[in-house]
Design a protein around this motif. Structure first.
Motif, PDB file in Angstrom:
ATOM      1  N   HIS A 112       1.435   5.482  16.508  1.00  0.00           N
ATOM      2  CA  HIS A 112       2.825   5.170  16.866  1.00  0.00           C
ATOM      3  C   HIS A 112       3.754   5.676  15.784  1.00  0.00           C
ATOM      4  CE1 HIS A 112       1.725   1.910  14.102  1.00  0.00           C
ATOM      5  NE2 HIS A 112       3.009   1.838  13.819  1.00  0.00           N
ATOM      6  N   HIS A 133       1.281   7.308  13.059  1.00  0.00           N
ATOM      7  CA  HIS A 133       0.236   6.692  12.245  1.00  0.00           C
ATOM      8  C   HIS A 133      -0.418   5.571  13.036  1.00  0.00           C
ATOM      9  CE1 HIS A 133       3.975   4.531  11.608  1.00  0.00           C
ATOM     10  NE2 HIS A 133       3.224   3.446  11.478  1.00  0.00           N
ATOM     11  N   ASP A 148       7.283   4.427  13.597  1.00  0.00           N
ATOM     12  CA  ASP A 148       8.125   3.261  13.321  1.00  0.00           C
ATOM     13  C   ASP A 148       9.558   3.707  13.532  1.00  0.00           C
ATOM     14  OD1 ASP A 148       5.717   2.238  12.522  1.00  0.00           O
ATOM     15  OD2 ASP A 148       6.428   1.513  10.584  1.00  0.00           O
ATOM     16  N   ARG A 177      10.446  -3.086   5.652  1.00  0.00           N
ATOM     17  CA  ARG A 177      11.395  -2.053   6.059  1.00  0.00           C
ATOM     18  C   ARG A 177      12.817  -2.559   5.889  1.00  0.00           C
ATOM     19  NH1 ARG A 177       8.324  -1.425  11.044  1.00  0.00           N
ATOM     20  NH2 ARG A 177       6.158  -1.502  10.366  1.00  0.00           N
TER      21      ARG A 177
HETATM   22 FE    FE Z   1       3.742   1.481  11.791  1.00  0.00          FE
END
Ligand code: FE
Ligand code: MD6
Length: 221
Positions: free
Chosen positions: A139, A195, A141, A218
């Motif tokens: 996927h 990743h 992010d 994040r």
């Molecule tokens: Fe991720």
């Protein structure tokens, strides 16, 4: 030194605890970086999880994720049949997520700085729990509002094979072994690389037991 012996020596040096292993133009594995923080970190993690326990979430496509999730910080990442998003409230009880403990924030900021990203201001920490067999499909992010901040990922417990791909889903990923205490930092030109995590192998970690816990920090809002 030159030839194969020199290459072996170089590889060994990269795997040393405290070593900084470059896995992309602006991506690093900091081996064992979280180890000195673990004693402060684990009690705080336990408090967070008492307030917002792990739960398995459903993807917009209707699949139940094999990793169980929780969050702390101003924003938490959630998924349901309506989509992926960040929310200030835990959908389980409609209460704010637990605050991000200082030890977690300081570890993330310090690791980001070590990897060349100073001024990291994380507002979200996603907590993933993998039991043996659990995995994370490839996927990107990309639910965060701003991609100029890096992602900082802390691995605890059982080892994992991290898949670090390219900018296309079909790009062949490199395999990176991650162990208890390793921290991955990526950002900049690598921020949107695909990743994932291969299925976790059976095992019992001396500190964490039969599981892997991953913390990803994040700047989401
Ligand atoms: Fe991720
Ligand atoms: C994991 N990690 O390692 C899943 N995302 O359990 C992620 O999805 C991830 O490790 C962005 C940056 C680092 C990560």
């Amino acid at each position: 030194m030159s030839g194969p012996t020199a290459d072996l020596f170089a590889d060994a040096a990269l795997q040393q605890p405290g070593g900084r292993e470059q896995i992309g133009e602006e991506s690093y594995v900091l081996r064992g970086y979280a180890l000195p923080w673990i004693e402060r970190l684990l009690p705080e993690l336990r408090r967070v999880l008492a307030q917002s326990p792990f739960r398995q979430m459903v993807t917009p496509g209707g699949f139940t994720m094999s990793a169980a999730l929780s969050s702390c910080g101003d924003l938490g990442w959630t998924t349901d049949t309506r989509g992926y998003r960040y929310s200030p409230l835990d959908p389980r009880n409609q209460q704010p997520w637990p605050a991000m403990p200082d030890a977690l924030r300081q570890l993330a900021v310090s690791a980001a700085t070590e990897a060349g990203f100073s001024d990291f201001l994380p507002d979200a920490c996603l907590i993933n729990r993998y039991v043996p067999g659990a995995k994370m499909s490839l996927h990107q992010d990309k639910n965060e509002r701003c991609y100029s901040a890096p992602v900082v990922s802390v691995s605890l417990g059982l080892p994992a094979t991290f898949l670090f791909g390219g900018h296309q889903r079909a790009d062949k990923p490199q395999k990176v072994s991650l162990f208890h205490g390793d921290v991955v930092v990526w950002g900049g030109v690598d921020r949107l690389r695909f990743h994932g995590v291969m299925p976790i192998k059976e095992g019992e970690h001396p500190v964490m037991g039969p599981q892997r816990i991953n913390l990803t920090f994040r700047t989401a809002g």
